[in-house]
Enzyme design. Structure first.
Site, PDB file in Angstrom:
ATOM      1  N   HIS A 163       0.851  -1.192   0.000  1.00  0.00           N
ATOM      2  CA  HIS A 163       0.000   0.000   0.000  1.00  0.00           C
ATOM      3  C   HIS A 163       0.888   1.243   0.000  1.00  0.00           C
ATOM      4  O   HIS A 163       2.024   1.221   0.486  1.00  0.00           O
ATOM      5  CB  HIS A 163      -0.884   0.023   1.244  1.00  0.00           C
ATOM      6  CG  HIS A 163      -1.968  -1.008   1.239  1.00  0.00           C
ATOM      7  ND1 HIS A 163      -3.100  -0.883   1.993  1.00  0.00           N
ATOM      8  CD2 HIS A 163      -2.089  -2.185   0.581  1.00  0.00           C
ATOM      9  CE1 HIS A 163      -3.891  -1.930   1.805  1.00  0.00           C
ATOM     10  NE2 HIS A 163      -3.282  -2.746   0.946  1.00  0.00           N
TER      11      HIS A 163
ATOM     12  N   GLU B  53       0.909   3.898   1.790  1.00  0.00           N
ATOM     13  CA  GLU B  53       1.363   4.328   3.113  1.00  0.00           C
ATOM     14  C   GLU B  53       2.555   3.499   3.592  1.00  0.00           C
ATOM     15  O   GLU B  53       3.534   4.039   4.109  1.00  0.00           O
ATOM     16  CB  GLU B  53       0.237   4.198   4.148  1.00  0.00           C
ATOM     17  CG  GLU B  53      -0.978   5.040   3.851  1.00  0.00           C
ATOM     18  CD  GLU B  53      -2.061   4.296   3.070  1.00  0.00           C
ATOM     19  OE1 GLU B  53      -1.737   3.587   2.088  1.00  0.00           O
ATOM     20  OE2 GLU B  53      -3.249   4.428   3.425  1.00  0.00           O
TER      21      GLU B  53
ATOM     22  N   CYS C 184      -6.420   2.137   5.624  1.00  0.00           N
ATOM     23  CA  CYS C 184      -7.010   0.876   6.077  1.00  0.00           C
ATOM     24  C   CYS C 184      -6.420   0.549   7.459  1.00  0.00           C
ATOM     25  O   CYS C 184      -5.434   1.165   7.877  1.00  0.00           O
ATOM     26  CB  CYS C 184      -6.710  -0.232   5.071  1.00  0.00           C
ATOM     27  SG  CYS C 184      -4.988  -0.771   5.056  1.00  0.00           S
TER      28      CYS C 184
ATOM     29  N   CYS D  55      -2.569  -0.109   7.407  1.00  0.00           N
ATOM     30  CA  CYS D  55      -1.774   1.103   7.227  1.00  0.00           C
ATOM     31  C   CYS D  55      -1.857   2.011   8.449  1.00  0.00           C
ATOM     32  O   CYS D  55      -0.877   2.638   8.847  1.00  0.00           O
ATOM     33  CB  CYS D  55      -2.209   1.839   5.967  1.00  0.00           C
ATOM     34  SG  CYS D  55      -1.786   0.933   4.469  1.00  0.00           S
TER      35      CYS D  55
END
Length: 145
Positions: A56, A58, A86, A89
């Site tokens: 992801h 992040e 999410c 993250c």
């Protein structure tokens, strides 16, 4: 504190990532040192490209910032993200001890109450929300065609 130009840069990065790989959900993250307004790291999703569910934006940005600063924490730094993080993250952001999160679009499936509270973290949502939502809506609309 908050600077709109960083969210604009995150949106631009998310758009360009989608042009590179139409399979990648256009989400981007930028880590900033608010003391001098310098970007420390930036990334976009690479889940599809790397075939890695952990890639992801992040997570990649946090790893890059830690590498650059040679530190396991990012205390005092801010992160700008085009979509509400999410839980995975969010936990990484908490472990990295970032100071503030600025995110664009809300993820209606993730209540903010799920976020950990063991770290003093300031969370600001809805920053340039319409632009961020449109970017994601356009992506998913194209995926369904």
């Amino acid at each position: 504190m908050f600077d709109n130009k960083f969210m604009q840069q995150a949106i631009s990065l998310a758009k360009s990532s989608n042009q590179e790989s139409f399979a990648e959900v256009p989400i981007a993250a930028i880590i900033v040192d608010p003391s001098n307004n310098k970007i420390i790291a930036q990334a976009h999703n690479l889940v599809e490209l790397q075939k890695n569910p952990l890639a992801h934006a992040e997570i990649i940005a946090i790893e890059a910032a830690c590498d650059k600063l040679k530190s396991k924490t990012l205390e005092g730094l801010d992160i700008y993200i085009t979509l509400q993080p999410c839980p995975m993250c969010m936990h990484a952001i908490t472990l990295a001890k970032l100071k503030r999160i600025y995110f664009g679009a809300y993820d209606s499936e993730i209540p903010l109450s799920l976020y950990p509270s063991n770290h003093k973290l300031e969370i600001y949502g809805g920053i340039m929300e319409e632009e961020c939502k449109q970017l994601l809506s356009k992506f998913f609309k194209q995926k369904r065609v």
